[in-house]
Design an enzyme around this catalytic site. Sequence first.
Site, short mmCIF file in Angstrom:
data_model
loop_
_atom_site.label_atom_id
_atom_site.label_comp_id
_atom_site.label_asym_id
_atom_site.label_seq_id
_atom_site.Cartn_x
_atom_site.Cartn_y
_atom_site.Cartn_z
N ASP A 221 2.59 5.08 5.35
CA ASP A 221 2.39 5.80 4.09
C ASP A 221 2.54 4.80 2.95
OD1 ASP A 221 2.49 7.84 2.00
OD2 ASP A 221 2.80 9.27 3.62
N HIS A 244 -0.37 2.85 2.40
CA HIS A 244 -1.17 3.56 1.41
C HIS A 244 -1.06 2.93 0.03
CE1 HIS A 244 -1.38 7.50 4.00
NE2 HIS A 244 -1.79 6.42 4.63
#
Length: 395
Positions: A221, A244
């Site tokens: 993430d 991310h």
Amino acid sequence: MEHTLSFLAFALVFILFAFSPPVIIAEPAQYSVQSYGAKPDGTTDSTKAFLAAWDQVCGSTAPASLYVPSGKFSLGKVTFQGPCKNSAIVVTIDGTLVAPSDYSSIGDEKNWLMFEHVDGVTVSGGILDGQGTGLWSCKTSGKGCPEGATSIEFSNSNNIEINGLASQDSQKFHIVINSCQNVKVQNVKVSAAGDSPNTDGIHVESSTGVTILNSKIGTGDDCVSVGPGTTNLWVENVACGPGHGISIGSLGKELDEAGVQNVTVKTSTFTGTENGVRIKSWGRPSNGFARNILFQHAVMTNVQNPILIDQNYCPGDKNCPNQESGVKISDVTYQDIHGSSATEVAVKLDCSTKYPCTGIELEDVKLTYNNRPAEASCTNAAGTVSGFAEASSCL
Ligand SMILES: *[C@@H]1O[C@H](CO)[C@@H](O)[C@H](O)[C@H]1NC(C)=O
């Protein structure tokens, strides 16, 4: 006369020195978890031993250190509770702290290792192994799985340093700084699989004066995520990927929400990440904001969305369809951002219709897609462009 005076002065200084207590830079008292029964065998539960050692360290009126020798220490949930009687605590970790292999044993706790209401604590070295792989596969296959625990969190604490810590395979977030002041995180290494769910590297929220330096973060993430109420955040020399990207948000989930301001992200690299630098808000009413943000000297390598503002975040289209974000985004500078985009549109500024982004500056933004200048797309965004920006057509 003069001689007598200087002799008296000399004598006085001598006496003061001779009879004042000696100034010794003492080593702080050290409490090894092994003296309290912790076993470096990777299986014996050492939770109680860590808590007993912490009680001594925290209760000490003099500077104190908690020592974890090399070896693997199995730990359940541990709350290092303050306030403490001294504000010069060092937690030195030579070994590895291992979370329970059965993820359900801490999976419903918010945190695995938690420092709460402490002041002046340094965590130095160490490996945290969250053993999160079992929970990730549970989540990926969509069964009723526990939410997962953050590996290490500092909450309501001041003057914190995390130095040289490695965190791997957390169940959920790796490192969280929540409601803290004056925190320095450096030389940290975060690693988890690129497809592991919700494994943010470092999450900062409701905190002031946080610095993140010289760290390497590869996870499933956000490498760094910045939540509401964060001010004076400095991120420098972070290598992100997989992951991310570095993200401010999600903001504006709540109607009444503290803003984010004065954030600098500089000299960082993004390799194969989903995003580079991102600001993200829910498409729903909020009085939140993000302002005075600087993204500087970033190198993108094969990044899907190198520069992104997304004000229409609404996962599953639940609780926000057709609503506009109330989050006001202003004074965001992108300076010297270059490298390659994995998609045609490298700069995407998708701002709120109701509160357009203002004061967006793109300076020396040079991004390519397939060795050609990439494209930019702007919606409800105003500002200026200079240097090599390909976004000139869109601001
Ligand atoms: C912005 O944050 C930096 C640290 O990240 C700090 O040194 C500076 O004083 C802050 N500026 C303002 C206006 O608060």
